[in-house]
Design an enzyme around this catalytic site. Structure first.
Site, PDB file in Angstrom:
ATOM      1  N   CYS A  78      -3.797   2.181   5.596  1.00 52.68           N
ATOM      2  CA  CYS A  78      -3.763   0.772   5.990  1.00 52.68           C
ATOM      3  C   CYS A  78      -3.723   0.647   7.514  1.00 52.68           C
ATOM      4  CB  CYS A  78      -2.608   0.054   5.294  1.00 52.68           C
ATOM      5  SG  CYS A  78      -2.745  -1.751   5.338  1.00 52.68           S
ATOM      6  N   HIS A 170      -2.616   1.758  -0.174  1.00 51.24           N
ATOM      7  CA  HIS A 170      -1.346   2.476  -0.038  1.00 51.24           C
ATOM      8  C   HIS A 170      -1.114   3.431  -1.213  1.00 51.24           C
ATOM      9  CE1 HIS A 170       0.414   0.106   3.295  1.00 51.24           C
ATOM     10  NE2 HIS A 170      -0.387  -0.846   2.835  1.00 51.24           N
ATOM     11  N   GLU A 172       0.859   5.853  -1.376  1.00 49.26           N
ATOM     12  CA  GLU A 172       2.283   6.197  -1.438  1.00 49.26           C
ATOM     13  C   GLU A 172       3.083   5.226  -2.299  1.00 49.26           C
ATOM     14  OE1 GLU A 172       2.108   3.246   1.960  1.00 49.26           O
ATOM     15  OE2 GLU A 172       0.764   4.731   1.067  1.00 49.26           O
TER      16      GLU A 172
END
Length: 188
Positions: A78, A170, A172
Site C-alpha cells: 500500500c 494488505h 498482512e
C-alpha cells in the site's frame, strides 16, 4: 534469517507475525543502524507522505535506497508501494523512487471505500488470493523491467521489478501467507 519491517506507522506488527508464522525472524526498523544484517525489508502501509517524511527525519530514506540499489529485497504494501514508485501522480513527496512505476495514491477511494476481493495471482498458484484494499493506490503505468503480477479492474495492484515487490493491498491482514512466502523466495 532476519527480515526488517519499517516500524514508523501502519501494520508492521502484522507483517512481523506473518514472517514469524513462516519461521522467519521479523525485526522492527526505526533507525538506519538497525538495517545492518537484515536479508530483506518490508515497508508497510500507512500514510505514504508521513512515512516518507519520517524516513527523511530518521535518516532512513538514503540508506534504504542504497541497500535496495545494491540488491536488498524490498517489499512495499500500500503506502510502501507508493514509496517504491518512481512517479507519484500529483505529489512531490519524499520517496525511494526505485520502481519503474507511476502510482495513483488513494486511487480506489477514501477509507469508507475500502474493500476485499479475490485476486488471481498466477505466481502464487491457482487458488485466488483474498486481498484487503484500504485507501489503496494502484499502478497506472509500468516500464520494463517492472512486471505486473496482478490486476484488479484493469489496474495493476501487484508488481515486481528484480529485488523489489509491491502490492496495493494488505496481505498482512489475512491468514494467507503466500505473498510473504513469495517475498522470502525472492530473498533465497
Amino acid at each position: 534469517m532476519r527480515i526488517g519491517v519499517l516500524a514508523m506507522q501502519g501494520a508492521f506488527r502484522e507483517h512481523i507475525q506473518s514472517l514469524e508464522a513462516l519461521g522467519v525472524q521479523g525485526v522492527e526498523i526505526r533507525h538506519a543502524n538497525q538495517l545492518e544484517g537484515i536479508a530483506g525489508l518490508i515497508i508497510p502501509g500507512g500514510e505514504s507522505t508521513t512515512i516518507g517524511k519520517l524516513m527523511v527525519e530518521f535518516n532512513l530514506l538514503e540508506p534504504v535506497r542504497h541497500l535496495a540499489e545494491g540488491g536488498l529485497p524490498v517489499f512495499g504494501t500500500c503506502a510502501g508501494m507508493v514509496l517504491l514508485a518512481r512517479d507519484i501522480i500529483g505529489s512531490d513527496q519524499p520517496r525511494l523512487g526505485l520502481m519503474n512505476a507511476r502510482v495513483q495514491r488513494n486511487a480506489f477511494g477514501r477509507q469508507v471505500d475500502s474493500f476485499e476481493v479475490d485476486l488471481e495471482i498466477p505466481v502464487l498458484g491457482e487458488e485466488p488470493f483474498h486481498a484487503v484494499f484500504i485507501r489503496a493506490p494502484y499502478i497506472e503505468e509500468i516500464e520494463p523491467p517492472a512486471e505486473a503480477l496482478a490486476t484488479f479492474k484493469d489496474k495493476i495492484v501487484m508488481v515486481r521489478q528484480g529485488n523489489l515487490l509491491a502490492t496495493a493491498f494488505h496481505p498482512e491482514l489475512t491468514k494467507d501467507l503466500r505473498v510473504h512466502s513469495y517475498f522470502l523466495k525472492m530473498i533465497g
